[in-house]
Design an enzyme around this catalytic site. Structure first.
Site, PDB file in Angstrom:
ATOM      1  CG  ASN A   2      49.601  19.160  10.306  1.00 22.06           C
ATOM      2  OD1 ASN A   2      48.560  19.459  10.874  1.00 22.06           O
ATOM      3  ND2 ASN A   2      49.694  18.150   9.460  1.00 22.06           N
ATOM      4  CG  HIS A  32      77.497  25.386   8.153  1.00 20.28           C
ATOM      5  ND1 HIS A  32      77.649  26.755   8.158  1.00 20.28           N
ATOM      6  CD2 HIS A  32      76.302  25.151   8.739  1.00 20.28           C
ATOM      7  CE1 HIS A  32      76.600  27.312   8.727  1.00 20.28           C
ATOM      8  NE2 HIS A  32      75.764  26.360   9.094  1.00 20.28           N
ATOM      9  CB  THR A  80      70.991  12.509   3.923  1.00 23.21           C
ATOM     10  OG1 THR A  80      70.956  11.127   3.565  1.00 23.21           O
ATOM     11  CG2 THR A  80      70.795  12.659   5.431  1.00 23.21           C
ATOM     12  CE  LYS A  81      70.530   7.298  -0.090  1.00 23.82           C
ATOM     13  NZ  LYS A  81      71.481   6.226  -0.309  1.00 23.82           N
ATOM     14  NE  ARG A  95      66.519   0.994   6.361  1.00 21.94           N
ATOM     15  CZ  ARG A  95      65.883   1.394   7.447  1.00 21.94           C
ATOM     16  NH1 ARG A  95      65.859   2.683   7.762  1.00 21.94           N
ATOM     17  NH2 ARG A  95      65.240   0.557   8.209  1.00 21.94           N
TER      18      ARG A  95
END
Length: 100
Positions: A2, A32, A80-81, A95
């Site tokens: 999109n 970073h 993030t994982k 989650r």
């Protein structure tokens, strides 16, 4: 794909067939260092999005993440994982809330 999506791909991005990617999704493959003396260093890591994944609008997928086949990333989630195949993830950080 999109409108308004942003792919920062220095670490490499792979996207499987039949994926749905909502508006304004961000995929970032650079991070970073936390050490202030090295903070300007670029740390690339690939992002892999499996087959038949649905990524909702305004989601962000961070470097080094792998999303399994048939998974769903809810709108506005920050991944993030790694996300297991068939999982539905929501929130920031994302989650698992159920499977499909």
């Amino acid at each position: 794909m999109n409108a308004g999506c942003k792919f920062q791909d220095q670490g490499g991005i792979s996207i499987g067939d039949e994926c749905l990617v909502g508006h304004n999704v961000v995929v970032a493959t650079l991070n970073h260092d936390l050490d202030p003396a090295r903070r300007a260093d670029m740390l690339p890591a690939p992002v892999s999005i499996g087959r038949n994944v649905w990524v909702g609008a305004n989601a962000t997928i961070l470097s080094g993440v792998a999303i399994g086949d048939n998974a769903v990333v809810a709108a506005a989630s920050v991944v993030t994982k790694d996300v297991p195949a068939g999982a539905v993830v929501v929130g920031s950080p994302a989650r698992v809330v159920r499977t499909v």
